[in-house]
Scaffold this motif. Structure first.
Motif, PDB file in Angstrom:
ATOM      1  N   SER A  14       0.795  -1.233   0.000  1.00 25.56           N
ATOM      2  CA  SER A  14       0.000   0.000   0.000  1.00 25.56           C
ATOM      3  C   SER A  14       0.825   1.279   0.000  1.00 25.56           C
ATOM      4  CB  SER A  14      -0.937   0.014   1.223  1.00 25.56           C
ATOM      5  OG  SER A  14      -1.744  -1.142   1.261  1.00 25.56           O
ATOM      6  N   ILE A  15       2.149   1.183   0.014  1.00 20.31           N
ATOM      7  CA  ILE A  15       3.004   2.371   0.093  1.00 20.31           C
ATOM      8  C   ILE A  15       4.184   2.208  -0.867  1.00 20.31           C
ATOM      9  CG2 ILE A  15       4.156   4.004   1.638  1.00 20.31           C
ATOM     10  CD1 ILE A  15       3.021   2.459   4.006  1.00 20.31           C
ATOM     11  N   ALA A  16       4.593   3.289  -1.505  1.00 21.90           N
ATOM     12  CA  ALA A  16       5.795   3.286  -2.351  1.00 21.90           C
ATOM     13  C   ALA A  16       6.350   4.712  -2.426  1.00 21.90           C
ATOM     14  CB  ALA A  16       5.470   2.763  -3.745  1.00 21.90           C
ATOM     15  N   PRO A  17       7.690   4.840  -2.465  1.00 23.83           N
ATOM     16  CA  PRO A  17       8.719   3.794  -2.328  1.00 23.83           C
ATOM     17  C   PRO A  17       8.923   3.429  -0.852  1.00 23.83           C
ATOM     18  CG  PRO A  17       9.758   5.933  -2.644  1.00 23.83           C
ATOM     19  CD  PRO A  17       8.275   6.166  -2.726  1.00 23.83           C
ATOM     20  N   TYR A  18       8.794   2.151  -0.558  1.00 25.65           N
ATOM     21  CA  TYR A  18       8.853   1.660   0.818  1.00 25.65           C
ATOM     22  C   TYR A  18       9.404   0.241   0.771  1.00 25.65           C
ATOM     23  CZ  TYR A  18       7.096   1.300   5.676  1.00 25.65           C
ATOM     24  OH  TYR A  18       6.970   1.172   7.031  1.00 25.65           O
ATOM     25  N   GLU A  19      10.733   0.128   0.585  1.00 23.39           N
ATOM     26  CA  GLU A  19      11.362  -1.178   0.422  1.00 23.39           C
ATOM     27  C   GLU A  19      12.878  -1.022   0.418  1.00 23.39           C
ATOM     28  OE1 GLU A  19      11.074  -2.791  -3.700  1.00 23.39           O
ATOM     29  OE2 GLU A  19       9.710  -1.084  -4.003  1.00 23.39           O
ATOM     30  N   THR A  20      13.589  -2.099   0.132  1.00 25.82           N
ATOM     31  CA  THR A  20      15.042  -2.017  -0.019  1.00 25.82           C
ATOM     32  C   THR A  20      15.388  -1.552  -1.425  1.00 25.82           C
ATOM     33  OG1 THR A  20      15.071  -4.378  -0.579  1.00 25.82           O
ATOM     34  CG2 THR A  20      15.633  -3.782   1.689  1.00 25.82           C
ATOM     35  N   PHE A  21      16.442  -0.758  -1.503  1.00 27.20           N
ATOM     36  CA  PHE A  21      16.978  -0.306  -2.787  1.00 27.20           C
ATOM     37  C   PHE A  21      18.473  -0.603  -2.808  1.00 27.20           C
ATOM     38  CE2 PHE A  21      13.083   2.037  -2.393  1.00 27.20           C
ATOM     39  CZ  PHE A  21      12.599   2.147  -3.691  1.00 27.20           C
ATOM     40  N   THR A  22      19.021  -0.732  -3.992  1.00 27.32           N
ATOM     41  CA  THR A  22      20.434  -1.078  -4.133  1.00 27.32           C
ATOM     42  C   THR A  22      21.263   0.160  -4.415  1.00 27.32           C
ATOM     43  OG1 THR A  22      19.844  -3.256  -4.995  1.00 27.32           O
ATOM     44  CG2 THR A  22      22.105  -2.507  -5.354  1.00 27.32           C
ATOM     45  N   ALA A  23      22.221   0.423  -3.531  1.00 33.58           N
ATOM     46  CA  ALA A  23      23.189   1.493  -3.732  1.00 33.58           C
ATOM     47  C   ALA A  23      24.446   0.893  -4.365  1.00 33.58           C
ATOM     48  CB  ALA A  23      23.511   2.156  -2.405  1.00 33.58           C
ATOM     49  N   LEU A  24      25.491   1.702  -4.474  1.00 39.06           N
ATOM     50  CA  LEU A  24      26.720   1.258  -5.128  1.00 39.06           C
ATOM     51  C   LEU A  24      27.326   0.048  -4.437  1.00 39.06           C
ATOM     52  CD1 LEU A  24      28.785   1.902  -7.366  1.00 39.06           C
ATOM     53  CD2 LEU A  24      29.948   3.421  -5.736  1.00 39.06           C
ATOM     54  N   ASP A  25      27.185  -0.043  -3.091  1.00 41.39           N
ATOM     55  CA  ASP A  25      27.820  -1.123  -2.346  1.00 41.39           C
ATOM     56  C   ASP A  25      26.830  -2.103  -1.737  1.00 41.39           C
ATOM     57  OD1 ASP A  25      26.790   0.689  -0.552  1.00 41.39           O
ATOM     58  OD2 ASP A  25      28.449   0.532   0.867  1.00 41.39           O
ATOM     59  N   VAL A  76       2.229   3.464  -6.099  1.00 40.77           N
ATOM     60  CA  VAL A  76       2.004   2.030  -5.903  1.00 40.77           C
ATOM     61  C   VAL A  76       1.672   1.366  -7.235  1.00 40.77           C
ATOM     62  CG1 VAL A  76       0.460   0.326  -4.847  1.00 40.77           C
ATOM     63  CG2 VAL A  76       1.314   2.246  -3.485  1.00 40.77           C
ATOM     64  N   ALA A  77       0.842   2.023  -8.037  1.00 33.90           N
ATOM     65  CA  ALA A  77       0.449   1.449  -9.331  1.00 33.90           C
ATOM     66  C   ALA A  77       1.624   1.363 -10.291  1.00 33.90           C
ATOM     67  CB  ALA A  77      -0.677   2.278  -9.945  1.00 33.90           C
ATOM     68  N   ASN A  78       2.611   2.243 -10.123  1.00 30.86           N
ATOM     69  CA  ASN A  78       3.750   2.287 -11.043  1.00 30.86           C
ATOM     70  C   ASN A  78       5.060   2.033 -10.313  1.00 30.86           C
ATOM     71  OD1 ASN A  78       2.418   3.384 -13.667  1.00 30.86           O
ATOM     72  ND2 ASN A  78       1.679   4.771 -12.057  1.00 30.86           N
ATOM     73  N   ARG A  79       5.010   1.180  -9.290  1.00 30.83           N
ATOM     74  CA  ARG A  79       6.170   0.991  -8.423  1.00 30.83           C
ATOM     75  C   ARG A  79       7.385   0.475  -9.177  1.00 30.83           C
ATOM     76  NH1 ARG A  79       5.554  -1.242  -3.775  1.00 30.83           N
ATOM     77  NH2 ARG A  79       3.329  -1.614  -3.654  1.00 30.83           N
ATOM     78  N   ASP A  80       7.224  -0.436 -10.135  1.00 33.44           N
ATOM     79  CA  ASP A  80       8.374  -1.006 -10.834  1.00 33.44           C
ATOM     80  C   ASP A  80       9.104   0.056 -11.639  1.00 33.44           C
ATOM     81  OD1 ASP A  80       7.807  -3.487  -9.777  1.00 33.44           O
ATOM     82  OD2 ASP A  80       6.714  -4.187 -11.536  1.00 33.44           O
ATOM     83  N   GLU A  81       8.342   0.901 -12.316  1.00 27.54           N
ATOM     84  CA  GLU A  81       8.953   1.976 -13.093  1.00 27.54           C
ATOM     85  C   GLU A  81       9.642   2.974 -12.173  1.00 27.54           C
ATOM     86  OE1 GLU A  81       7.693   5.034 -16.731  1.00 27.54           O
ATOM     87  OE2 GLU A  81       6.167   3.803 -15.696  1.00 27.54           O
ATOM     88  N   LEU A  82       8.996   3.301 -11.061  1.00 26.81           N
ATOM     89  CA  LEU A  82       9.594   4.229 -10.095  1.00 26.81           C
ATOM     90  C   LEU A  82      10.871   3.643  -9.516  1.00 26.81           C
ATOM     91  CD1 LEU A  82       9.530   6.766  -8.337  1.00 26.81           C
ATOM     92  CD2 LEU A  82       8.038   5.531  -6.743  1.00 26.81           C
ATOM     93  N   ARG A  83      10.840   2.399  -9.161  1.00 28.42           N
ATOM     94  CA  ARG A  83      12.022   1.761  -8.587  1.00 28.42           C
ATOM     95  C   ARG A  83      13.198   1.823  -9.549  1.00 28.42           C
ATOM     96  NH1 ARG A  83      13.494  -2.160  -4.757  1.00 28.42           N
ATOM     97  NH2 ARG A  83      15.373  -3.277  -5.404  1.00 28.42           N
ATOM     98  N   SER A  84      12.946   1.557 -10.805  1.00 31.58           N
ATOM     99  CA  SER A  84      14.016   1.580 -11.806  1.00 31.58           C
ATOM    100  C   SER A  84      14.637   2.967 -11.911  1.00 31.58           C
ATOM    101  CB  SER A  84      13.448   1.139 -13.161  1.00 31.58           C
ATOM    102  OG  SER A  84      14.448   1.198 -14.146  1.00 31.58           O
ATOM    103  N   ILE A  85      13.800   4.004 -11.916  1.00 34.65           N
ATOM    104  CA  ILE A  85      14.305   5.373 -12.024  1.00 34.65           C
ATOM    105  C   ILE A  85      15.135   5.738 -10.791  1.00 34.65           C
ATOM    106  CG2 ILE A  85      13.624   7.795 -12.113  1.00 34.65           C
ATOM    107  CD1 ILE A  85      11.127   6.888 -13.683  1.00 34.65           C
TER     108      ILE A  85
END
Length: 358
Positions: free
Chosen positions: A207-218, A256-265
């Motif tokens: 029900s929330i975005a962005p609300y998860e793990t993201f990958t940084a350089l390390d 939330v509806a576009n979470r995959d696209e948001l995550r990629s950006i």
């Protein structure tokens, strides 16, 4: 243990072979004691009663008739066979608060064994834990056991409060499955009110975005944006202010509806710096973010915030490191008196009040 920390004199009644968790090793501490047993047995005195032996059952009965609270986690019907069921004891000790903890209640599920992993499976928790393309996964701790224990504490305290006014105790019943269903909160509500059961989403939130793990350089870290204002600050920090006005991302429902696209950006930008850089920058800007700590790092982090997460108990020359009780009371703080006991360590002394208890 929670009740003992809060001042209760707790007597742990064990069979001659002892609590099963005594043998759940490794790991062990410096004294050779299993760390699993140690984690939930401080501040208790241990005596041995073989309830299958009339003398042992009689001793347990004498103890129950003098107690404020009795807690048992046998399968339903077992205590009755020993002459220790609620009705029989309450007839002689009407002020007794009697708490029964079962796996699946006293009805049709009475015969089922109550183990945390089993309940995580049949109770739906594993179905929403893990990555979408992974197998269903258990939580990394016996969470259902812990939640059920906390529910037992709440029920016992409520029953004692009623007894303060009426002088009469009552039976408190909690079970693992009901505790888990209650703890599924928003996920259970979604299934109940839409007819569609949630599925595994990894570390994403339904029900929330962005609300998860993201990958940084390390490596990975967490961003936990809970509202549009935080998202706007995040986009500014990342040099992507246009995202805050983009119809795909302007409001949480759109994100939330576009979470995959948001995550990629977002991740394309986040990969330019290490996690520590982003955590510091986001925290400074009031954007919820943090590293994915291991347990040792988590304890150290709590200590750095002056939360005093660790308590050292010295008892009869032995030392035990314990995670502190999470409840802070201004007048009657948690007490740490006894390290987890050896089997039958307090045999013969169970009738004497422990020093400093109430």
């Amino acid at each position: 243990m929670m009740l003992a920390d809060l001042g209760a004199d707790v007597i742990k009644v064990e069979s001659p072979s002892g609590d099963d968790t005594r043998s759940w090793t490794p790991p062990v501490d410096d004294t050779g004691r299993g760390t699993y047993f140690s984690s939930v047995n401080r501040n208790k005195r241990s005596i041995v009663c073989d309830l299958r032996d009339p003398e042992g059952a009689a001793e347990a009965r004498r103890l129950a008739l003098s107690a404020d609270v009795l807690i048992e986690n046998f399968r339903p019907g077992t205590m009755k066979r020993f002459g220790l069921d609620f009705d029989e004891l309450a007839a002689e000790n009407p002020s007794l608060v009697y708490c029964s903890i079962t796996g699946f209640g006293a009805g049709e599920g009475a015969h089922l064994p109550g183990y945390d992993l089993l309940v995580q499976a049949v109770g739906g928790l594993m179905s929403v834990t893990g990555a979408p393309d992974s197998e269903p996964t258990k939580v990394g701790v016996a969470l259902v056991d812990v939640l059920t224990g906390q529910n037992a504490v709440v029920g016992i305290q409520a029953a004692l409060r009623v007894r303060d006014h009426s002088g009469i105790g009552q039976r408190v019943e909690v079970n693992l499955l009901s505790s888990l269903l209650s703890a599924l909160v928003n996920q259970a509500s979604a299934a109940l009110n839409t007819g569609v059961s949630p599925q595994r989403m990894g570390n994403a939130h339904p029900s929330i975005a962005p609300y998860e793990t993201f990958t940084a350089l390390d490596g990975p870290f967490v961003i936990a944006v809970g509202n549009d204002s935080q998202f706007s600050r995040l986009t500014e920090l990342l040099g992507l202010p246009e995202l805050a006005g983009d119809p795909r991302f302007a409001h949480n429902e759109n994100r939330v509806a576009n979470r995959d696209e948001l995550r990629s950006i977002l991740e394309n930008q986040l990969m330019t710096e290490v996690a520590a850089h982003w955590v510091h920058a986001m925290t400074t800007k009031g954007i919820p973010a943090g590293p994915v700590n291991d347990i040792g790092q988590a304890i150290a982090f709590a200590a750095s915030l002056d939360l005093e997460p660790v308590t050292e108990i010295t008892d009869s020359g032995r030392i035990s490191q314990q995670i502190s009780n999470p409840i802070t009371l201004s007048r009657t703080p948690a007490q740490y008196r006894l390290i987890p006991p050896d089997l039958g360590q307090h045999q013969g002394a169970a009738w004497l009040p422990a020093e400093g208890t109430q």
